[in-house]
Design an enzyme around this catalytic site. Structure first.
Site, PDB file in Angstrom:
ATOM      1  N   GLU A  71      38.636  22.960  20.341  1.00 57.04           N
ATOM      2  CA  GLU A  71      39.350  24.199  20.659  1.00 57.04           C
ATOM      3  C   GLU A  71      39.337  24.479  22.166  1.00 57.04           C
ATOM      4  O   GLU A  71      40.296  25.025  22.717  1.00 57.04           O
ATOM      5  CB  GLU A  71      38.738  25.362  19.876  1.00 57.04           C
TER       6      GLU A  71
ATOM      7  N   GLU B 136      35.549  22.839  10.499  1.00 55.77           N
ATOM      8  CA  GLU B 136      34.997  24.125  10.058  1.00 55.77           C
ATOM      9  C   GLU B 136      35.097  24.361   8.557  1.00 55.77           C
ATOM     10  O   GLU B 136      34.196  24.960   7.954  1.00 55.77           O
ATOM     11  CB  GLU B 136      35.672  25.270  10.820  1.00 55.77           C
TER      12      GLU B 136
END
Length: 707
Positions: free
Chosen positions: A139, A160
């Site tokens: 990210e 995730e």
């Protein structure tokens, strides 16, 4: 934002291994000063993690650069990492330790605030992905204007959904807008729920996550040269934009279809038993028209809530306390007798398991591997299978042409066991019959050198009995892989009473070279995984034989979110194979492993699965199959089946620990996670059995102390 607002959060982690953003100004000819940040925790071999102190240090550095950019002192900013790592994501231990909603919300907001600074420096920004970029690490890269990736990089992912969270530092917003919603679902849902699959550099570039790819040998220099081109040549910028446009040619229908496909995948994989995957898709679905700010707010809320779920805490236990911690343990060879190098491996058999082993050893060890079988036709068929698998790897881009050629050159076949004369290890992978295996080992022992290790891939038979009549039983071990061999990490190394420490040490060293997770198991029928799985399947079959409707019997375990239902697992193993293993377990442990007469009737009539798929996509047991079977009159409902299975598992695992098959409950958990795909969100099988009360009901105590 003033990052002093997060000081109280950072103060909770005085022991954090902070990765300080080291700054270097680089002069790009004809362009100006390029400010390069390198994240480095200065601990060799330890991944760079994004804890709160690290993030605040990065934010401080970025704010300084923002001032320099505004003053015209720099023309661009880049971020890279220490060797082999950009960043391995957020610090999960830090996340798990947060005690209140305010702290969790601050942790979720912190990543957004830091990455927002990177995205708004006022000059072009670059991320040079030189190695692992996981979760928050990827990210971070996505927040930059441009990205390069090393061809040698691996472990690039947004895992995730596997961990029990969401890509909540901008990934769920930026990724679909970069590579399209369908590819984003692959990265955020399908890969994490497929044994946490990751991307390498080539795959990341092909998807469009990176704009350019360079060889690892000169990666930084090439990335800087490319950045100079981007900063000085509008044509290069246009080329990047055109390449990105190819991947973002989607409409609302494509977006909706990607979300729907992701939901169907989650249902198949987890039965929606864990909240995180569905939450990822909710964010993607609702975020179709979100601004970056709208998405950030929703991501923060989702992260803060998910950090407080039992599934997240269970996953961190499974991932960090079990898989990473326990899998690092090994048995060392005697220091006075160093292990000899393995220069050649022999494999007895040319069936499916044997050929998978042959390919694994040839690829990972890069040494000669020879397979044998009783006739040339079987040998040729086995080699053809291995060659076909190599061709698939080549065509998919997972290996180079040179690697494909060298791998196939290492693989040979023979009908004579004399081919094993100079082997350092021979593994038998023949039919599960003790007489056959003992005969094979007797023949091999007369051919190989005294130092050659003899290993069996048996799934349930006694290694001790297999070695009993040999002159050198101390060199015989179990080396039990799981199917599919390339995908399943577990390797049960089975110790018979006479096995030497030197042989065990070499076996563990080989396991590491093969990139497997070895667990030392004492010799007991079924070892760990198969004993537990067959107890689970057996209990479900018992309820079916007693008259429980097949739909109820097979779907009762849905709340557990297992990778497949018991009847589908039975079909994958093979009813005949499962029955054979159950017979071995029954001989060893009695009626806890009941041999089903109904299963034998299916075998006798050549039926290899209970379910058949109907034209409308549903499953049913055909009426002719039901007519073959005999049923009792004591059916169970869903809850009764589930509790029976829970109690049976608690009993069996309790007995296994009493028998010292493995020393701890964590070893059981490691075996089931890495060898059977036990869901991470359950935190291992023993914590699950504690939580549902089965351990206390059956054994009078839990497997773990109360938290």
């Amino acid at each position: 934002m003033n990052f002093s607002d997060f000081k109280a959060l950072a103060d909770l982690f005085p022991g954090e291994a902070v990765s300080y953003p080291q700054l270097r100004d680089i002069q790009l000819a004809g362009v100006g000063t390029f400010a390069l940040i390198t994240l480095d925790n200065n601990v060799d071999g330890k991944p760079t993690l994004l804890g709160p102190n690290t993030l605040i240090e990065l934010a401080t550095r970025l704010n300084q650069l923002k001032e320099r950019a505004a003053a015209g002192e720099i023309v661009a900013v880049g971020v890279t990492g220490k060797p082999n790592y950009l960043a391995a994501g957020a610090d999960l231990l830090a996340m798990r330790s947060l005690k209140d909603h305010k702290s969790r919300t601050l942790m979720a907001r912190l990543g957004h605030e830091v990455y927002a600074v990177l995205a708004s420096l006022g000059v072009p920004t670059f991320s040079f992905i030189n190695g692992a970029a996981l979760g928050g690490g990827l990210e971070l890269a996505l927040a930059a204007s441009y990205r390069t990736v090393s061809a040698g990089a691996s472990n690039i992912a947004l895992p995730e959904a596997y961990i029990g969270l969401v890509p909540g530092w901008g990934g769920v917003y930026r990724l679909p807008r970069l590579i399209g919603p369908r590819n984003a679902v692959t990265v955020m849902i399908e890969n994490p729920l497929s044994n946490n699959r990751t991307l390498d550099g080539k795959a990341a570039f092909a998807l469009g996550i990176a704009d350019a790819i360079f060889d690892s040998s000169n990666f930084l220099a090439d990335s800087l040269a490319w950045a100079r081109t981007i900063l000085s040549d509008a044509t290069a910028v246009e080329a990047v934009a055109a390449r990105r446009a190819e991947r973002t040619n989607y409409d609302d229908t494509d977006w909706d279809a990607a979300v729907a496909g992701g939901r169907a995948f989650v249902e198949r994989k987890t039965s929606n038993a864990a909240p995180a995957p569905a939450r990822v898709l909710d964010l993607l679905d609702k975020g179709k028209y979100f601004t970056q700010g709208d998405s950030a707010q929703a991501e923060v809320e989702a992260l803060a809530e998910l950090m407080d779920t039992p599934q997240f805490r269970a996953t961190v236990y499974a991932l960090l306390d079990v898989v990473r911690k326990k899998s690092k343990q090994s048995v060392s060879a005697s220091e006075s007798t160093p292990a000899r190098p393995t220069r050649k491996v022999g494999i007895i058999g040319a069936g499916l398991m044997a050929t998978q082993l042959a390919l694994l050893f040839a690829r990972e060890l890069e040494i000669p591997v020879v397979i044998t079988d009783i006739d040339q036709a079987r040998v040729d068929k086995g080699l053809a299978y291995v060659h076909a698998q190599v061709d698939k790897l080549l065509s998919s881009g997972r290996i180079s042409e040179d690697s494909a050629k060298s791998t196939t050159a290492l693989l040979t076949g023979s009908v004579s066991k004399e081919a094993f004369a100079d082997a350092d290890m021979v593994i038998e992978a023949v039919f599960e019959d003790m007489t056959v295996k003992k005969q094979v080992f007797a023949e091999i022992e007369a051919i190989v050198s005294p130092a050659c290790i003899l290993a069996t891939n048996t799934s349930s038979l006694s290694v001790t009995e297999m070695a009993a009549d040999l002159r050198h039983p101390e060199r015989v071990i179990g080396f039990h892989f799981f199917n599919p061999v390339a995908a399943m990490p577990l390797l049960e190394i089975v110790r018979a009473p006479k096995a030497s420490d030197e042989v065990l040490g070499k076996a563990f060293a080989l396991a590491r070279q093969l990139r497997k997770s070895p667990v030392l198991v004492n010799d007991s029928a079924g070892f760990v995984v198969n004993r537990i799985l067959l107890r689970l399947i057996g209990e479900v079959i018992n309820t079916f034989d007693e008259g429980t409707h097949p739909e109820i019997a097979d779907k009762a375990l849905k709340p557990m979110g297992l990778p497949m239902t018991p009847f589908n697992l039975l079909a994958m193993i093979g009813i005949k194979t499962a029955q054979h293993v159950t017979e071995s377990l029954h001989a060893a442990f009695g009626d806890r492993f009941r041999v089903s007469a109904n299963q034998q009737r299916l075998i006798d009539h050549g039926i290899d699965a209970l379910w058949v798929r109907n034209p409308d996509g549903t499953q049913s047991v055909p009426e002719p199959t039901l007519q073959l079977l005999h049923f009792g009159q004591t059916p169970n409902n869903h809850t009764e089946v589930l509790v029976r299975v829970q109690d049976a598992l608690a009993q069996e695992i309790g007995l296994m620990l009493e028998e010292d098959v493995v020393p701890t409950a964590e070893d059981i958990d490691l075996c089931m996670i890495t060898g059977a795909g036990w869901p991470m969100h359950l935190g291992g099988i023993t914590p699950y059995l504690d939580r549902v009360g089965a351990a206390e009901r059956v054994n009078g105590k839990t497997f773990h102390p109360a938290p």
